[in-house]
Scaffold this motif. Structure first.
Motif, PDB file in Angstrom:
ATOM      1  N   LEU A 270       0.860  -1.189   0.000  1.00 32.67           N
ATOM      2  CA  LEU A 270       0.000   0.000   0.000  1.00 32.67           C
ATOM      3  C   LEU A 270       0.888   1.228   0.000  1.00 32.67           C
ATOM      4  O   LEU A 270       1.922   1.257   0.689  1.00 32.67           O
ATOM      5  CB  LEU A 270      -0.887   0.041   1.250  1.00 32.67           C
ATOM      6  CG  LEU A 270      -2.110  -0.864   1.306  1.00 32.67           C
ATOM      7  CD1 LEU A 270      -2.713  -0.809   2.702  1.00 32.67           C
ATOM      8  CD2 LEU A 270      -3.146  -0.436   0.283  1.00 32.67           C
ATOM      9  N   GLY A 272       0.662   5.699   0.066  1.00 32.64           N
ATOM     10  CA  GLY A 272      -0.217   6.836   0.326  1.00 32.64           C
ATOM     11  C   GLY A 272       0.564   7.991   0.907  1.00 32.64           C
ATOM     12  O   GLY A 272       1.795   8.009   0.893  1.00 32.64           O
ATOM     13  N   ASP A 310     -11.631  -5.075   3.907  1.00 30.03           N
ATOM     14  CA  ASP A 310     -11.594  -4.277   2.678  1.00 30.03           C
ATOM     15  C   ASP A 310     -11.183  -2.828   2.925  1.00 30.03           C
ATOM     16  O   ASP A 310     -11.355  -1.982   2.044  1.00 30.03           O
ATOM     17  CB  ASP A 310     -12.950  -4.306   1.980  1.00 30.03           C
ATOM     18  CG  ASP A 310     -14.051  -3.620   2.798  1.00 30.03           C
ATOM     19  OD1 ASP A 310     -13.852  -3.430   4.017  1.00 30.03           O
ATOM     20  OD2 ASP A 310     -15.094  -3.279   2.210  1.00 30.03           O
ATOM     21  N   PRO A 312      -8.264  -1.409   2.778  1.00 28.97           N
ATOM     22  CA  PRO A 312      -7.404  -0.848   1.731  1.00 28.97           C
ATOM     23  C   PRO A 312      -8.191  -0.303   0.542  1.00 28.97           C
ATOM     24  O   PRO A 312      -7.856   0.754   0.005  1.00 28.97           O
ATOM     25  CB  PRO A 312      -6.527  -2.046   1.330  1.00 28.97           C
ATOM     26  CG  PRO A 312      -6.437  -2.852   2.579  1.00 28.97           C
ATOM     27  CD  PRO A 312      -7.810  -2.759   3.197  1.00 28.97           C
ATOM     28  N   GLU A 313      -9.244  -1.012   0.147  1.00 29.35           N
ATOM     29  CA  GLU A 313     -10.062  -0.517  -0.959  1.00 29.35           C
ATOM     30  C   GLU A 313     -10.883   0.710  -0.547  1.00 29.35           C
ATOM     31  O   GLU A 313     -11.041   1.656  -1.317  1.00 29.35           O
ATOM     32  CB  GLU A 313     -10.995  -1.622  -1.460  1.00 29.35           C
ATOM     33  CG  GLU A 313     -10.312  -2.717  -2.262  1.00 29.35           C
ATOM     34  CD  GLU A 313      -9.613  -3.775  -1.420  1.00 29.35           C
ATOM     35  OE1 GLU A 313      -8.952  -4.660  -1.970  1.00 29.35           O
ATOM     36  OE2 GLU A 313      -9.715  -3.711  -0.167  1.00 29.35           O
ATOM     37  N   ARG A 314     -11.393   0.705   0.666  1.00 33.08           N
ATOM     38  CA  ARG A 314     -12.185   1.848   1.123  1.00 33.08           C
ATOM     39  C   ARG A 314     -11.354   3.118   1.189  1.00 33.08           C
ATOM     40  O   ARG A 314     -11.866   4.223   1.011  1.00 33.08           O
ATOM     41  CB  ARG A 314     -12.769   1.563   2.515  1.00 33.08           C
ATOM     42  CG  ARG A 314     -13.887   0.555   2.545  1.00 33.08           C
ATOM     43  CD  ARG A 314     -14.582   0.625   3.905  1.00 33.08           C
ATOM     44  NE  ARG A 314     -14.659  -0.671   4.541  1.00 33.08           N
ATOM     45  CZ  ARG A 314     -15.053  -0.864   5.792  1.00 33.08           C
ATOM     46  NH1 ARG A 314     -15.376   0.172   6.553  1.00 33.08           N
ATOM     47  NH2 ARG A 314     -15.117  -2.082   6.305  1.00 33.08           N
ATOM     48  N   ALA A 316      -9.090   4.039  -0.834  1.00 31.89           N
ATOM     49  CA  ALA A 316      -8.643   4.506  -2.161  1.00 31.89           C
ATOM     50  C   ALA A 316      -9.053   5.957  -2.392  1.00 31.89           C
ATOM     51  O   ALA A 316      -8.307   6.741  -2.992  1.00 31.89           O
ATOM     52  CB  ALA A 316      -9.203   3.609  -3.258  1.00 31.89           C
ATOM     53  N   GLU A 318      -9.037   8.194  -0.368  1.00 27.20           N
ATOM     54  CA  GLU A 318      -8.163   9.056   0.435  1.00 27.20           C
ATOM     55  C   GLU A 318      -6.729   9.044  -0.083  1.00 27.20           C
ATOM     56  O   GLU A 318      -5.812   9.486   0.600  1.00 27.20           O
ATOM     57  CB  GLU A 318      -8.173   8.594   1.904  1.00 27.20           C
ATOM     58  CG  GLU A 318      -9.554   8.517   2.516  1.00 27.20           C
ATOM     59  CD  GLU A 318     -10.216   9.885   2.635  1.00 27.20           C
ATOM     60  OE1 GLU A 318      -9.480  10.897   2.634  1.00 27.20           O
ATOM     61  OE2 GLU A 318     -11.448   9.934   2.749  1.00 27.20           O
ATOM     62  N   VAL A 320      -4.947   6.281  -0.997  1.00 29.16           N
ATOM     63  CA  VAL A 320      -4.203   5.059  -0.698  1.00 29.16           C
ATOM     64  C   VAL A 320      -4.354   4.087  -1.870  1.00 29.16           C
ATOM     65  O   VAL A 320      -5.466   3.841  -2.340  1.00 29.16           O
ATOM     66  CB  VAL A 320      -4.715   4.402   0.598  1.00 29.16           C
ATOM     67  CG1 VAL A 320      -4.052   3.047   0.834  1.00 29.16           C
ATOM     68  CG2 VAL A 320      -4.459   5.326   1.781  1.00 29.16           C
ATOM     69  N   THR A 321      -3.229   3.553  -2.344  1.00 28.81           N
ATOM     70  CA  THR A 321      -3.230   2.655  -3.499  1.00 28.81           C
ATOM     71  C   THR A 321      -2.769   1.268  -3.084  1.00 28.81           C
ATOM     72  O   THR A 321      -1.722   1.122  -2.438  1.00 28.81           O
ATOM     73  CB  THR A 321      -2.301   3.190  -4.606  1.00 28.81           C
ATOM     74  OG1 THR A 321      -2.720   4.507  -4.976  1.00 28.81           O
ATOM     75  CG2 THR A 321      -2.352   2.289  -5.831  1.00 28.81           C
ATOM     76  N   LEU A 322      -3.544   0.277  -3.457  1.00 27.46           N
ATOM     77  CA  LEU A 322      -3.204  -1.121  -3.173  1.00 27.46           C
ATOM     78  C   LEU A 322      -2.464  -1.704  -4.363  1.00 27.46           C
ATOM     79  O   LEU A 322      -2.885  -1.549  -5.512  1.00 27.46           O
ATOM     80  CB  LEU A 322      -4.476  -1.933  -2.906  1.00 27.46           C
ATOM     81  CG  LEU A 322      -4.316  -3.437  -2.705  1.00 27.46           C
ATOM     82  CD1 LEU A 322      -3.516  -3.740  -1.443  1.00 27.46           C
ATOM     83  CD2 LEU A 322      -5.684  -4.112  -2.653  1.00 27.46           C
ATOM     84  N   HIS A 323      -1.353  -2.395  -4.092  1.00 21.43           N
ATOM     85  CA  HIS A 323      -0.545  -3.026  -5.133  1.00 21.43           C
ATOM     86  C   HIS A 323      -0.493  -4.524  -4.856  1.00 21.43           C
ATOM     87  O   HIS A 323      -0.011  -4.938  -3.795  1.00 21.43           O
ATOM     88  CB  HIS A 323       0.886  -2.468  -5.133  1.00 21.43           C
ATOM     89  CG  HIS A 323       0.964  -0.982  -5.211  1.00 21.43           C
ATOM     90  ND1 HIS A 323       1.168  -0.299  -6.385  1.00 21.43           N
ATOM     91  CD2 HIS A 323       0.859  -0.037  -4.218  1.00 21.43           C
ATOM     92  CE1 HIS A 323       1.197   0.999  -6.140  1.00 21.43           C
ATOM     93  NE2 HIS A 323       1.014   1.188  -4.833  1.00 21.43           N
TER      94      HIS A 323
END
Length: 354
Positions: A270, A272, A310, A312-314, A316, A318, A320-323
């Motif tokens: 992640l 951000g 979830d 990390p997806e929520r 997004a 704000e 924050v990027t999930l890799h």
């Protein structure tokens, strides 16, 4: 009973993390959020357990407390849970987390939920570790890497904890070169984040290592060069004061979790900005879920609560990027422990590549 009508008390609600908690909960529950501290808002001193109990008893309709300051013991947590008040604890001190976890029976009997390991590290690191662990069918080894922005202004508790953790012995863990999305390859040093103490129990992983670096390579080198000095009280106090004044770097952060099971590997990261703000948002989401009755009674770490998986997806929205990192089969292990199928092959880039 599911309710969103109760009030929330944010202890330390004007600090770096607490202000983000207060702002988010205030949007979701207008006019239902109170802030507390020793000098601003409701008077509630976590260093005085009896006084903290009296403060709770003097407030009507409190259904959840978010602790954004570190108490000296589990007294404030017990005070909340005995009264059936949900608790979200942003504390990252391993011993204190263990003491609060020991209140599971108290919380369950009162129908209250306590959420621990809340923030970025621990917190989002725990959720990434859970994903990687599940992806390999149960990890035998987890490695977590945290990159923090050296230019961000952190709260006093966070700075003090960092210096105290710096002084701790790294044990047998080694410094590693780690690739982090958006930051390239960085030197990450063993660092005793609380997730390396809790994940072996919550996920049943026998080997967990956590490491730290800063966005500034220079600041990383200086910080860890001072590790021996930080073991002495005088230099430790001076370093704590310096870190509160000097800010070399930006506010970007990255966290990465890698799991191995035999020759299987899975990794997630992640990225951000503004780690304190994101930590506050993680805590706010946990408090919201507790207030809405979506979490089971008892004391739980973040990775033990599927309704929060979830996050990390929520986050997004704000920034924050999930890799999801490329699955590497037969990835080399730590130096001296290569995977059987990897022997004789060029080592793949990524964690453990140098």
């Amino acid at each position: 009973m599911t309710t969103t009508n109760g009030r929330v008390l944010v202890v330390g609600g004007h600090g770096a993390v607490g202000s983000a908690v207060t702002a988010a909960l205030g949007r979701w529950f207008p006019d239902q959020v109170l802030t507390a501290g020793r000098s601003r808002g409701v008077r509630a001193d976590v260093t005085d357990s009896d006084g903290f109990r009296r403060a709770l008893d003097g407030l009507d309709g409190i259904e959840a407390v978010v602790l954004c300051v570190q108490p000296p013991d589990a007294g404030p947590a017990r005070a909340c849970l005995e009264r059936g008040i949900h608790l979200v604890d942003v504390n990252a001190q391993p011993g204190l987390l263990a003491d609060v976890a020991g209140l599971d029976g108290v919380a369950a009997a009162a129908g209250a939920t306590a959420v621990l390991s809340v923030g970025v590290a621990p917190g989002l690191t725990n959720l990434l570790a859970r994903r990687a662990h599940d992806a390999v069918g149960g990890a035998e080894r987890l490695e977590l890497t945290v990159l923090l922005g050296a230019g961000e202004r952190h709260g006093a508790d966070a700075v003090r904890w960092t210096v105290e953790a710096l002084a701790a012995s790294p044990g047998a863990a080694r410094t590693r070169r780690v690739t982090l999305p958006g930051h390239g390859r960085r030197t990450a040093h063993p660092f005793p984040f609380s997730d390396q103490h809790t994940l072996p129990r919550t996920l049943g992983v026998p080997e967990v290592t956590t490491r730290l670096c800063l966005d500034s390579r220079t600041a990383t080198g200086v910080l860890f060069a001072l590790r021996p000095a930080a073991r002495h009280p005088g230099p430790r106090r001076a370093l704590t004061a310096a870190l509160r004044r000097i800010h070399l770097g930006g506010d970007r952060f990255a966290v990465r979790a890698d799991a191995w099971r035999q020759d299987r590997h899975a990794g997630y990261a992640l990225t951000g900005r503004a780690q304190s703000r994101i930590s506050g948002l993680v805590a706010a989401h946990a408090a919201r879920s507790a207030l809405e009755g979506r979490l089971p009674a008892g004391v739980h770490h973040l990775e033990q609560l599927p309704p929060l998986a979830d996050l990390p997806e929520r986050l997004a929205a704000e920034g924050v990027t999930l890799h999801a990192l490329h699955a590497l089969h037969a990835l080399d292990g730590p130096p001296g422990r290569p995977g059987a199928a990897a022997r004789g092959r060029r080592r793949p880039r990524g964690l453990g590549a140098g």
